[in-house]
Design a protein around this motif. Sequence first.
Motif: not given
Length: 118
Positions: A26-34
């Motif tokens: 599994p791959e963690l993708k597109h982590l975004f925090v303002q």
Amino acid sequence: MVYAAAWQTHQPVGTVVLDLVSKHAPELKHLFVQKSARGAGAGTALCAWTEKRAAQAGFDTLYLSVGVENQAARRLYERLGFTPAGKTTTTTYQYVDDDGQKQWATETDDLFEKTLAG
């Protein structure tokens, strides 16, 4: 793919994707925090949520790719126990910018991995 969001006072402040079928699943993708919410734990919470869901799906390792120049993200992932897996890739892709114009970008990423608690 599984999508999640972090909320703060009824406002979404971050998002993440857990890809269960990618090349490095599994791959963690597109982590975004303002920007206004960074440093308050939303990124850490989204990573922990992703790890838990990947483990529940029967995986023992979680992967992610991070830009070689993205030092803030690299520090976060290393603090959370991710380590370089020894693979670097360069990808060129097309995207649509804020003005609706097509643009090209090239990105070089390192693959990181983390052994999940069983």
